[in-house]
Design a protein around this motif. Structure first.
Motif, PDB file in Angstrom:
ATOM      1  N   GLN A   1     -46.939  10.223  -3.816  1.00  0.00           N
ATOM      2  CA  GLN A   1     -48.202  10.948  -3.889  1.00  0.00           C
ATOM      3  C   GLN A   1     -49.257  10.189  -3.111  1.00  0.00           C
ATOM      4  O   GLN A   1     -49.590   9.047  -3.460  1.00  0.00           O
TER       5      GLN A   1
ATOM      6  N   LYS B   1     -53.402  14.446  -2.332  1.00  0.00           N
ATOM      7  CA  LYS B   1     -52.267  15.340  -2.093  1.00  0.00           C
ATOM      8  C   LYS B   1     -51.403  15.450  -3.335  1.00  0.00           C
ATOM      9  O   LYS B   1     -51.466  14.623  -4.243  1.00  0.00           O
ATOM     10  N   GLN B   2     -50.574  16.499  -3.355  1.00  0.00           N
ATOM     11  CA  GLN B   2     -49.659  16.681  -4.466  1.00  0.00           C
ATOM     12  C   GLN B   2     -48.475  15.738  -4.346  1.00  0.00           C
ATOM     13  O   GLN B   2     -48.110  15.299  -3.248  1.00  0.00           O
ATOM     14  N   ARG B   3     -47.877  15.454  -5.481  1.00  0.00           N
ATOM     15  CA  ARG B   3     -46.673  14.634  -5.479  1.00  0.00           C
ATOM     16  C   ARG B   3     -45.560  15.412  -4.782  1.00  0.00           C
ATOM     17  O   ARG B   3     -45.373  16.605  -5.030  1.00  0.00           O
ATOM     18  N   GLU B   4     -44.807  14.730  -3.933  1.00  0.00           N
ATOM     19  CA  GLU B   4     -43.741  15.391  -3.194  1.00  0.00           C
ATOM     20  C   GLU B   4     -42.435  14.605  -3.284  1.00  0.00           C
ATOM     21  O   GLU B   4     -42.444  13.373  -3.422  1.00  0.00           O
TER      22      GLU B   4
ATOM     23  N   GLU C   1     -48.570   7.714   7.715  1.00  0.00           N
ATOM     24  CA  GLU C   1     -48.495   8.870   6.814  1.00  0.00           C
ATOM     25  C   GLU C   1     -47.499   8.675   5.671  1.00  0.00           C
ATOM     26  O   GLU C   1     -47.405   9.514   4.775  1.00  0.00           O
TER      27      GLU C   1
ATOM     28  N   ALA D   1     -48.553   5.913   0.324  1.00  0.00           N
ATOM     29  CA  ALA D   1     -48.602   6.679  -0.919  1.00  0.00           C
ATOM     30  C   ALA D   1     -48.177   5.783  -2.073  1.00  0.00           C
ATOM     31  O   ALA D   1     -47.694   4.665  -1.861  1.00  0.00           O
TER      32      ALA D   1
END
Length: 114
Positions: free
Chosen positions: A38, A42-45, A87, A90
């Motif tokens: 995450q 942003k949403q957890r992916e 990128e 997280a």
């Protein structure tokens, strides 16, 4: 199942890190183990998961760069992350699914920056 994540840190772009997720019990029968991440705002992916048979699945954004493996004797899952990009920054969370239940480890911060 308790999950203990480790291995995060600060790394330069292009560098590597290996995350570990140690379980409090045998992972031999755990159906799915994997990693989510995450980023701020942003949403957890899903990053990747591995099944009890050893099959793996990766998010398109990490294919070819990340490798997930499991060591049943050590009750640990590893995420080898190569060619890291900014990128990829997280908080990374270990995840396990067994018999309809879901378990999360604490997050470990990964920061990719020069």
């Amino acid at each position: 199942v308790q999950l203990q994540a480790s291995g995060g840190g600060l790394v330069q772009p292009g560098g590597s890190l290996r995350l570990s997720c140690a379980a409090s019990k045998s992972i031999f029968s755990i159906n799915y183990m994997g990693w989510y991440r995450q980023a701020p705002g942003k949403q957890r992916e899903l990053v990747a998961f591995i099944t009890s048979s050893g099959s793996t699945n990766y998010a398109d954004s990490v294919k070819g760069r990340f490798t997930l493996s499991r060591d049943n004797l050590k009750n640990t899952v590893y995420l080898q992350m190569n060619s890291l990009k900014p990128e990829d920054t997280a908080v990374y969370y270990c995840n396990a699914k067994e018999y309809g239940r879901e378990y999360w480890g604490q997050g470990t911060q990964v920061t990719v920056s020069s």
